[in-house]
Design a protein around this motif. Structure first.
Motif, mmCIF file in Angstrom:
data_model
loop_
_atom_site.group_PDB
_atom_site.id
_atom_site.type_symbol
_atom_site.label_atom_id
_atom_site.label_comp_id
_atom_site.label_asym_id
_atom_site.label_seq_id
_atom_site.Cartn_x
_atom_site.Cartn_y
_atom_site.Cartn_z
ATOM 1 N N PRO A 32 0.803 -1.232 0.000
ATOM 2 C CA PRO A 32 0.000 0.000 0.000
ATOM 3 C C PRO A 32 0.831 1.275 0.000
ATOM 4 N N ASP A 33 2.098 1.164 0.353
ATOM 5 C CA ASP A 33 2.949 2.359 0.423
ATOM 6 C C ASP A 33 3.823 2.540 -0.815
ATOM 7 N N ASP A 34 3.653 1.695 -1.816
ATOM 8 C CA ASP A 34 4.526 1.754 -2.993
ATOM 9 C C ASP A 34 4.361 3.066 -3.744
ATOM 10 N N GLU A 35 5.480 3.635 -4.186
ATOM 11 C CA GLU A 35 5.473 4.860 -4.979
ATOM 12 C C GLU A 35 6.306 4.717 -6.254
ATOM 13 N N LEU A 36 6.702 3.501 -6.585
ATOM 14 C CA LEU A 36 7.555 3.264 -7.753
ATOM 15 C C LEU A 36 6.788 2.700 -8.939
ATOM 16 N N GLY A 37 5.686 2.023 -8.696
ATOM 17 C CA GLY A 37 4.940 1.442 -9.790
ATOM 18 C C GLY A 37 5.756 0.445 -10.579
ATOM 19 N N ALA A 38 5.677 0.542 -11.907
ATOM 20 C CA ALA A 38 6.354 -0.410 -12.776
ATOM 21 C C ALA A 38 7.874 -0.328 -12.694
ATOM 22 N N MET A 39 8.406 0.728 -12.075
ATOM 23 C CA MET A 39 9.847 0.785 -11.864
ATOM 24 C C MET A 39 10.321 -0.344 -10.943
ATOM 25 N N ASN A 40 9.390 -0.967 -10.219
ATOM 26 C CA ASN A 40 9.748 -2.131 -9.411
ATOM 27 C C ASN A 40 10.246 -3.292 -10.276
ATOM 28 N N TYR A 41 9.811 -3.311 -11.537
ATOM 29 C CA TYR A 41 10.280 -4.369 -12.449
ATOM 30 C C TYR A 41 11.751 -4.201 -12.809
ATOM 31 N N LEU A 42 12.257 -2.977 -12.676
ATOM 32 C CA LEU A 42 13.634 -2.692 -13.081
ATOM 33 C C LEU A 42 14.545 -2.955 -11.872
ATOM 34 N N THR A 43 14.925 -4.199 -11.728
ATOM 35 C CA THR A 43 15.672 -4.673 -10.565
ATOM 36 C C THR A 43 17.180 -4.529 -10.777
ATOM 37 N N PRO A 44 17.979 -4.592 -9.707
ATOM 38 C CA PRO A 44 19.436 -4.459 -9.849
ATOM 39 C C PRO A 44 20.053 -5.438 -10.840
ATOM 40 N N ASP A 45 19.559 -6.673 -10.888
ATOM 41 C CA ASP A 45 20.129 -7.632 -11.835
ATOM 42 C C ASP A 45 19.877 -7.210 -13.274
ATOM 43 N N LYS A 46 18.746 -6.536 -13.514
ATOM 44 C CA LYS A 46 18.466 -6.051 -14.868
ATOM 45 C C LYS A 46 19.376 -4.871 -15.223
ATOM 46 N N VAL A 47 19.724 -4.062 -14.236
ATOM 47 C CA VAL A 47 20.663 -2.964 -14.482
ATOM 48 C C VAL A 47 22.033 -3.521 -14.844
ATOM 49 N N VAL A 48 22.462 -4.571 -14.147
ATOM 50 C CA VAL A 48 23.749 -5.211 -14.446
ATOM 51 C C VAL A 48 23.756 -5.758 -15.873
ATOM 52 N N LYS A 49 22.672 -6.423 -16.260
ATOM 53 C CA LYS A 49 22.588 -6.960 -17.623
ATOM 54 C C LYS A 49 22.588 -5.835 -18.655
ATOM 55 N N ALA A 50 21.898 -4.741 -18.316
ATOM 56 C CA ALA A 50 21.851 -3.612 -19.244
ATOM 57 C C ALA A 50 23.229 -3.023 -19.456
ATOM 58 N N ALA A 51 24.035 -2.977 -18.393
ATOM 59 C CA ALA A 51 25.388 -2.424 -18.512
ATOM 60 C C ALA A 51 26.235 -3.229 -19.488
ATOM 61 N N SER A 52 25.929 -4.506 -19.642
ATOM 62 C CA SER A 52 26.704 -5.349 -20.565
ATOM 63 C C SER A 52 26.431 -5.012 -22.025
ATOM 64 N N LEU A 53 25.403 -4.186 -22.273
ATOM 65 C CA LEU A 53 25.089 -3.781 -23.645
ATOM 66 C C LEU A 53 26.020 -2.679 -24.142
ATOM 67 N N ILE A 54 26.806 -2.095 -23.246
ATOM 68 C CA ILE A 54 27.743 -1.047 -23.656
ATOM 69 C C ILE A 54 28.965 -1.705 -24.293
ATOM 70 N N ARG A 55 29.157 -1.472 -25.574
ATOM 71 C CA ARG A 55 30.261 -2.108 -26.304
ATOM 72 C C ARG A 55 31.157 -1.091 -27.002
ATOM 73 N N ARG A 56 30.572 -0.053 -27.558
ATOM 74 C CA ARG A 56 31.333 0.921 -28.339
ATOM 75 C C ARG A 56 31.684 2.174 -27.550
ATOM 76 N N GLY A 57 30.951 2.456 -26.512
ATOM 77 C CA GLY A 57 31.144 3.708 -25.778
ATOM 78 C C GLY A 57 30.551 4.909 -26.484
ATOM 79 N N ALA A 58 29.642 4.673 -27.440
ATOM 80 C CA ALA A 58 28.964 5.766 -28.142
ATOM 81 C C ALA A 58 27.841 6.302 -27.256
ATOM 82 N N VAL A 59 27.817 7.608 -27.047
ATOM 83 C CA VAL A 59 26.842 8.224 -26.148
ATOM 84 C C VAL A 59 25.929 9.159 -26.940
#
Length: 324
Positions: A32-59
């Protein structure tokens, strides 16, 4: 053909909006106190996997310039950012700072509605039937700001795997026409053609090409609040069933306008923001990113888009960064 007659549009009304809202409502899923909504789906393990997508360093920055030449025309009180110099080079040349030992400085300030340029909508931005996300009422948004669901709640969460769905390029167009509604089947077909999957916790970027159209015409025209391409109401099926954390578009209001619901303002905001707790991004400049994705055939990447930490804010300007 008028925007209302566009073949991509589907007939909806308040009844179908309420049905979709109830179907995809996540109130209480994280307590009942949640204020993140669907951001709860974006867990630390998913952030780690996302970081592995950086290959070229193009920003790639996806932010529009925040200045007086932006698209705003005053709708909802939104004007373009006003940048002023508190101390300029002229002050230095005039000797105003001669009392300072050796060093001279320049300084500046800005006034801007927080949703006047590239931005996030917070989960307290839109109300329907008297409530915003997780069943809270308007009394919780006072003159001091939002007591719950402020955009600052995702200050350390809006980072992870991003996916670009380039609908304009997928359909072989420079840009989609005003009123074109992107539906769930369009998103499926685009993802398949691009060879990318959308999954839980993703930040989905949908390109209509409207910013490219404005630049080609040399004017923002009625970009701010006028007829526009965007997501149709049935796009909720694609986004909610895949449990995405957020969705952003290159348009002023994310949804196709005129709306598919003549009796409802912002129907998809009601489904996604109010009920599913999916964060909404608007006015994201995807042009350089889209060209690069088309060149290298890679439509997934690391994206970071934290809001400003303005206490109680119901939206925030951004400088979203994609790193490939």
């Amino acid at each position: 053909m008028t925007p209302d007659q566009h073949p991509s549009r589907r007939a909806h009304d308040i009844a179908s909006v309420r049905a979709l809202a109830e179907r995809y409502r996540t109130w209480g899923n994280w307590g009942p106190d949640d204020e993140l909504g669907a951001m709860n789906y974006l867990t630390p393990d998913k952030v780690v996997k996302a970081a592995s997508l950086i290959r070229r360093g193009a920003v790639f920055s996806l932010a529009l310039p925040m200045d007086h030449e932006g698209p705003q025309k005053g709708a909802f009180g939104r004007v373009n950012p006003q940048h002023i110099m508190l101390l300029s080079g002229a002050d230095i040349m005039a000797g105003i700072q001669d009392h300072l030992p050796e060093t001279r400085v320049t300084d500046d300030a800005v006034y801007m509605p927080l949703q006047s340029s590239t931005q996030w909508d917070a989960l307290c931005h839109v109300f329907h039937d008297g409530y915003f996300y997780n069943g809270r009422g308007p009394e919780t948004v006072t003159s001091l700001g939002a007591q719950f669901n402020s955009i600052t709640k995702v200050k350390d969460r809006a980072v992870g795997r991003g996916v670009l769905l380039d609908l304009a390029r997928h359909l072989g167009r420079d840009w989609l026409e005003p009123g074109h509604a992107i539906q769930d089947d369009d998103l499926v077909e685009c993802a398949v053609r691009q060879g990318v999957e959308v999954g839980e916790g993703d930040i989905v970027l949908v390109r209509t090409g409207q910013i490219r159209q404005c630049r080609s015409q040399g004017s923002w025209g009625d970009y701010a609040g006028g007829p526009a391409p965007g997501l149709g109401l049935d796009a909720a099926h694609f986004l909610c069933e895949r449990r995405v954390a957020a969705v952003a578009t290159d348009t002023w209001g994310m949804e196709a306008k005129p709306y598919e619901t003549p009796d409802v303002l912002g129907p998809l905001h009601i489904v996604l923001l109010v009920n599913a707790g999916v964060l909404i991004g608007e006015m994201w400049d995807m042009e350089q990113l889209a060209d690069d994705c088309a060149d290298d055939g890679t439509y997934e990447f690391f994206v970071t888009a934290p809001p400003l930490t303005i206490t109680g804010s119901v939206g925030s300007p951004l400088n979203p960064q994609v790193i490939k």
